[in-house]
Design a protein around this motif. Structure first.
Motif, PDB file in Angstrom:
ATOM      1  N   HIS A   1       1.533  14.071  -4.894  1.00  0.00           N
ATOM      2  CA  HIS A   1       1.552  14.192  -3.533  1.00  0.00           C
ATOM      3  C   HIS A   1       2.999  13.370  -3.136  1.00  0.00           C
ATOM      4  O   HIS A   1       3.492  12.957  -3.760  1.00  0.00           O
ATOM      5  N   ASP A   2       3.359  13.804  -1.853  1.00  0.00           N
ATOM      6  CA  ASP A   2       4.944  13.481  -1.582  1.00  0.00           C
ATOM      7  C   ASP A   2       4.917  12.205  -0.722  1.00  0.00           C
ATOM      8  O   ASP A   2       6.144  11.633  -0.518  1.00  0.00           O
ATOM      9  N   LYS A   3       3.846  11.400  -0.384  1.00  0.00           N
ATOM     10  CA  LYS A   3       3.802  10.100   0.327  1.00  0.00           C
ATOM     11  C   LYS A   3       2.761   9.190  -0.390  1.00  0.00           C
ATOM     12  O   LYS A   3       1.669   9.351   0.130  1.00  0.00           O
ATOM     13  N   ILE A   4       3.382   8.488  -1.096  1.00  0.00           N
ATOM     14  CA  ILE A   4       2.376   7.599  -1.627  1.00  0.00           C
ATOM     15  C   ILE A   4       2.903   6.099  -1.748  1.00  0.00           C
ATOM     16  O   ILE A   4       4.314   5.933  -2.020  1.00  0.00           O
ATOM     17  N   VAL A   5       2.118   5.087  -1.348  1.00  0.00           N
ATOM     18  CA  VAL A   5       2.672   3.768  -1.496  1.00  0.00           C
ATOM     19  C   VAL A   5       1.853   3.202  -2.666  1.00  0.00           C
ATOM     20  O   VAL A   5       0.412   3.057  -2.465  1.00  0.00           O
ATOM     21  N   HIS A   6       2.442   2.648  -3.731  1.00  0.00           N
ATOM     22  CA  HIS A   6       1.692   2.241  -4.832  1.00  0.00           C
ATOM     23  C   HIS A   6       1.980   0.778  -4.709  1.00  0.00           C
ATOM     24  O   HIS A   6       3.040  -0.011  -4.700  1.00  0.00           O
ATOM     25  N   VAL A   7       0.827  -0.325  -4.956  1.00  0.00           N
ATOM     26  CA  VAL A   7       0.875  -1.552  -4.698  1.00  0.00           C
ATOM     27  C   VAL A   7       0.504  -2.315  -6.195  1.00  0.00           C
ATOM     28  O   VAL A   7      -0.929  -1.972  -6.448  1.00  0.00           O
ATOM     29  N   ALA A   8       1.159  -3.228  -6.523  1.00  0.00           N
ATOM     30  CA  ALA A   8       1.002  -3.881  -7.530  1.00  0.00           C
ATOM     31  C   ALA A   8       1.133  -5.354  -7.436  1.00  0.00           C
ATOM     32  O   ALA A   8       1.928  -5.700  -6.402  1.00  0.00           O
ATOM     33  N   GLY A   9       0.496  -6.358  -8.126  1.00  0.00           N
ATOM     34  CA  GLY A   9       0.645  -7.861  -7.872  1.00  0.00           C
ATOM     35  C   GLY A   9      -0.447  -8.457  -8.036  1.00  0.00           C
ATOM     36  O   GLY A   9      -1.668  -7.985  -8.270  1.00  0.00           O
TER      37      GLY A   9
ATOM     38  N   GLU B   1       6.564  -7.510 -16.607  1.00  0.00           N
ATOM     39  CA  GLU B   1       6.887  -6.121 -17.191  1.00  0.00           C
ATOM     40  C   GLU B   1       6.029  -5.137 -17.237  1.00  0.00           C
ATOM     41  O   GLU B   1       6.390  -3.857 -16.809  1.00  0.00           O
ATOM     42  N   HIS B   2       4.865  -5.364 -17.070  1.00  0.00           N
ATOM     43  CA  HIS B   2       3.510  -4.733 -16.795  1.00  0.00           C
ATOM     44  C   HIS B   2       3.669  -4.157 -15.315  1.00  0.00           C
ATOM     45  O   HIS B   2       3.537  -2.731 -15.247  1.00  0.00           O
ATOM     46  N   LYS B   3       3.575  -4.944 -14.235  1.00  0.00           N
ATOM     47  CA  LYS B   3       3.873  -4.337 -13.095  1.00  0.00           C
ATOM     48  C   LYS B   3       5.078  -3.690 -12.554  1.00  0.00           C
ATOM     49  O   LYS B   3       4.795  -2.737 -11.745  1.00  0.00           O
ATOM     50  N   ALA B   4       6.143  -3.964 -13.570  1.00  0.00           N
ATOM     51  CA  ALA B   4       7.259  -3.202 -12.965  1.00  0.00           C
ATOM     52  C   ALA B   4       7.271  -1.668 -13.352  1.00  0.00           C
ATOM     53  O   ALA B   4       8.053  -0.907 -12.959  1.00  0.00           O
ATOM     54  N   GLY B   5       6.501  -1.673 -14.247  1.00  0.00           N
ATOM     55  CA  GLY B   5       6.194  -0.307 -14.539  1.00  0.00           C
ATOM     56  C   GLY B   5       5.888   0.735 -13.547  1.00  0.00           C
ATOM     57  O   GLY B   5       5.736   1.995 -13.882  1.00  0.00           O
ATOM     58  N   ILE B   6       5.520   0.206 -12.438  1.00  0.00           N
ATOM     59  CA  ILE B   6       4.912   1.337 -11.415  1.00  0.00           C
ATOM     60  C   ILE B   6       6.253   1.885 -10.791  1.00  0.00           C
ATOM     61  O   ILE B   6       6.043   2.877 -10.012  1.00  0.00           O
ATOM     62  N   LEU B   7       7.405   1.257 -10.944  1.00  0.00           N
ATOM     63  CA  LEU B   7       8.742   1.828 -10.402  1.00  0.00           C
ATOM     64  C   LEU B   7       8.990   3.157 -10.828  1.00  0.00           C
ATOM     65  O   LEU B   7       8.971   3.536 -12.017  1.00  0.00           O
ATOM     66  N   LYS B   8       9.214   4.009  -9.836  1.00  0.00           N
ATOM     67  CA  LYS B   8       9.711   5.193 -10.427  1.00  0.00           C
ATOM     68  C   LYS B   8      11.120   5.886 -10.249  1.00  0.00           C
ATOM     69  O   LYS B   8      11.722   5.199  -9.710  1.00  0.00           O
ATOM     70  N   GLN B   9      11.352   6.761 -10.961  1.00  0.00           N
ATOM     71  CA  GLN B   9      12.887   7.380 -10.979  1.00  0.00           C
ATOM     72  C   GLN B   9      13.303   7.499  -9.444  1.00  0.00           C
ATOM     73  O   GLN B   9      12.525   8.204  -8.457  1.00  0.00           O
ATOM     74  N   ASP B  10      14.585   6.793  -9.231  1.00  0.00           N
ATOM     75  CA  ASP B  10      15.272   7.137  -7.830  1.00  0.00           C
ATOM     76  C   ASP B  10      14.389   6.817  -6.796  1.00  0.00           C
ATOM     77  O   ASP B  10      14.283   7.321  -5.578  1.00  0.00           O
ATOM     78  N   SER B  11      13.718   5.935  -6.937  1.00  0.00           N
ATOM     79  CA  SER B  11      12.671   5.383  -5.811  1.00  0.00           C
ATOM     80  C   SER B  11      13.076   3.885  -4.970  1.00  0.00           C
ATOM     81  O   SER B  11      14.060   3.374  -5.567  1.00  0.00           O
ATOM     82  N   ASP B  12      12.185   3.465  -4.120  1.00  0.00           N
ATOM     83  CA  ASP B  12      12.336   2.117  -3.526  1.00  0.00           C
ATOM     84  C   ASP B  12      11.160   1.231  -4.102  1.00  0.00           C
ATOM     85  O   ASP B  12      10.109   1.566  -4.023  1.00  0.00           O
ATOM     86  N   VAL B  13      11.683  -0.168  -4.143  1.00  0.00           N
ATOM     87  CA  VAL B  13      10.637  -0.993  -4.370  1.00  0.00           C
ATOM     88  C   VAL B  13      10.553  -2.170  -3.408  1.00  0.00           C
ATOM     89  O   VAL B  13      12.053  -2.754  -3.722  1.00  0.00           O
TER      90      VAL B  13
ATOM     91  N   GLN C   1       9.531   3.660   5.550  1.00  0.00           N
ATOM     92  CA  GLN C   1      10.114   4.783   4.701  1.00  0.00           C
ATOM     93  C   GLN C   1       9.756   6.140   5.028  1.00  0.00           C
ATOM     94  O   GLN C   1      10.368   7.234   4.645  1.00  0.00           O
ATOM     95  N   TYR C   2       8.551   6.124   5.311  1.00  0.00           N
ATOM     96  CA  TYR C   2       7.653   7.385   5.678  1.00  0.00           C
ATOM     97  C   TYR C   2       7.421   7.799   7.078  1.00  0.00           C
ATOM     98  O   TYR C   2       7.450   9.173   7.192  1.00  0.00           O
ATOM     99  N   LEU C   3       7.462   6.925   7.919  1.00  0.00           N
ATOM    100  CA  LEU C   3       6.939   6.903   9.338  1.00  0.00           C
ATOM    101  C   LEU C   3       8.081   6.280  10.049  1.00  0.00           C
ATOM    102  O   LEU C   3       8.692   5.311   9.726  1.00  0.00           O
ATOM    103  N   GLN C   4       8.075   6.955  11.443  1.00  0.00           N
ATOM    104  CA  GLN C   4       8.938   6.182  12.619  1.00  0.00           C
ATOM    105  C   GLN C   4       8.168   5.378  13.266  1.00  0.00           C
ATOM    106  O   GLN C   4       7.290   5.834  14.093  1.00  0.00           O
ATOM    107  N   LEU C   5       8.203   4.051  12.915  1.00  0.00           N
ATOM    108  CA  LEU C   5       7.250   3.116  13.445  1.00  0.00           C
ATOM    109  C   LEU C   5       7.745   2.498  14.796  1.00  0.00           C
ATOM    110  O   LEU C   5       8.922   2.288  15.160  1.00  0.00           O
ATOM    111  N   ASP C   6       7.063   2.488  15.677  1.00  0.00           N
ATOM    112  CA  ASP C   6       7.192   1.993  17.022  1.00  0.00           C
ATOM    113  C   ASP C   6       6.801   0.735  17.181  1.00  0.00           C
ATOM    114  O   ASP C   6       5.814   0.102  16.770  1.00  0.00           O
ATOM    115  N   ASP C   7       7.637  -0.461  17.765  1.00  0.00           N
ATOM    116  CA  ASP C   7       7.371  -1.681  17.738  1.00  0.00           C
ATOM    117  C   ASP C   7       6.094  -2.231  18.308  1.00  0.00           C
ATOM    118  O   ASP C   7       5.437  -3.098  17.813  1.00  0.00           O
ATOM    119  N   THR C   8       5.673  -1.642  19.492  1.00  0.00           N
ATOM    120  CA  THR C   8       4.403  -1.911  20.410  1.00  0.00           C
ATOM    121  C   THR C   8       3.053  -1.543  19.250  1.00  0.00           C
ATOM    122  O   THR C   8       2.449  -2.078  19.190  1.00  0.00           O
TER     123      THR C   8
END
Length: 390
Positions: A41-49, A179-191, A245-252
């Protein structure tokens, strides 16, 4: 780890998945390939912690809703049963949706090789695809690199926090666990991660994968949040920045969403004097205590606590003792529940009692002279909520 309600589906569709924790991606990859790779899928936010995953996803859900954006969220553990681990636009997965996903998985030749969590992860991917939602919000089950959710080929990553946890699987140091949690980083992605997190594992992973690493500061005080606790400002920052990064967020609309975010069992107000908070490890207990000190500094505090025996229950107890005036330790039915008398043996304050979960009456708690926090295992909180029909 048994997932409430999953066994009925497994029996119905003849799936022999296993109730174990067994990190690795090979089993997932084989079954997903047979299903046509629904994880793509082209719009996924993956959360670890270690802590904060649920709250961060709650903020993202609320932001999507305030902007009219459709989403699917996969989270664990179950709150009441398997259906609430997969949600579409705030609604739990239905029996029809899970039946459809299970039927498809049962037709693959490798279905029986899966663990239960892997089975449910694949169900989430199938249901999200079928529902045609715009954004997927995916929470890791444990760690990250070898977690079943990490088969997704591309995503934005959020790392909410880093602390010692699951040492038998993830290691005993921040370096190993990171090291385990860092494994969710993808190639050329943002974290996106907090500015004060232990950075080396994430910096190395970002260098290897040409990923862009952003260290975030908490939102300013003028933004109103629905979830109590100063630590939630960082979770809200991570949520809103990642989604931007995926949406144009409106402040209100953003502010409206952040005021409406809700997560069961995270400072969940039941009555004027009763809160539920599923703090089950030392870092989460510390966050709860900080919230109590900020919000209820002049009140008498009563902890009603049921916890699992494989958690660091002594350190959680020591943390609560810093603000507690009274403890009630509770026996509940989950197979890994710690016996309440063990907590009595360890407790250093005088006002202590043991009870069975059936004796924890909501009306008695609400009418005493304490601010009560029902806390510990989510399995305990779920069972208590069901018994009290909340």
């Amino acid at each position: 780890m048994q997932i409430p309600g999953l066994d009925a589906y497994k029996e119905k569709w003849g799936i022999g998945s296993r109730s174990v924790i067994e990190p690795g991606l090979e089993r997932m990859e084989r079954v997903l390939a047979e299903l046509g790779n629904p994880e793509q899928h082209d719009k996924i936010v993956h959360v670890a912690g270690t802590n904060g995953k649920g709250s961060t996803i709650a903020f993202m859900k609320a932001i999507c809703e305030s902007h009219g954006v459709t989403y699917g969220a996969f989270q664990s553990p179950a709150i009441l049963d398997v259906h609430d681990q997969i949600t579409i636009n705030g609604q739990n997965a239905t029996e029809v949706q899970l039946d459809s996903a299970m039927r498809r998985i049962a037709e693959t030749k490798d279905a029986d090789s899966l663990t239960d969590f892997e089975l449910l992860t694949i169900c989430a991917f199938l249901i999200f695809n079928e529902s045609n939602v715009e954004i997927w919000l995916i929470e890791t089950g444990m760690g990250g690199r070898y977690d079943s959710t990490n088969v997704i080929p591309q995503s934005i990553a959020i790392i909410t926090s880093l602390a010692i946890e699951h040492t038998n699987f993830l290691g005993e140091s921040l370096e190993e666990i990171g090291e385990h949690k860092a494994g969710i980083l993808k190639q050329d992605s943002d974290v996106f991660l907090p500015e004060d997190i232990y950075l080396p594992p994430f910096e190395r992973e970002a260098d290897m994968k040409n990923a862009r690493l952003f260290r975030m500061r908490p939102l300013t005080e003028d933004i109103e949040l629905s979830l109590l606790g100063e630590h939630q400002r960082m979770n809200a920052t991570l949520a809103s920045t990642a989604l931007s990064q995926y949406l144009q967020l409106d402040d209100t609309l953003l502010r409206s969403g952040l005021k409406k975010a809700f997560i069961p069992f995270r400072m969940e107000k039941i009555t004027e004097n009763i809160y539920l908070d599923g703090a089950h490890n030392p870092a989460a207990a510390k966050a709860l205590v900080e919230t109590i000190q900020a919000q209820f500094s002049n009140e008498k505090i009563h902890f009603v606590m049921g916890i699992l025996k494989d958690k660091d229950f002594e350190e959680v107890l020591r943390t609560y003792e810093t603000v507690a005036n009274k403890f009630t330790f509770v026996d509940f039915s989950y197979e890994r529940a710690l016996k309440s008398n063990r907590l009595v043996e360890l407790c250093r304050i005088q006002n202590v009692s043991c009870k069975h979960i059936s004796e924890i009456d909501i009306n008695l708690l609400n009418n005493d002279n304490y601010r009560s926090f029902i806390t510990g295992s989510l399995y305990f909180l779920s069972e208590w909520k069901l018994k009290n029909r909340i």
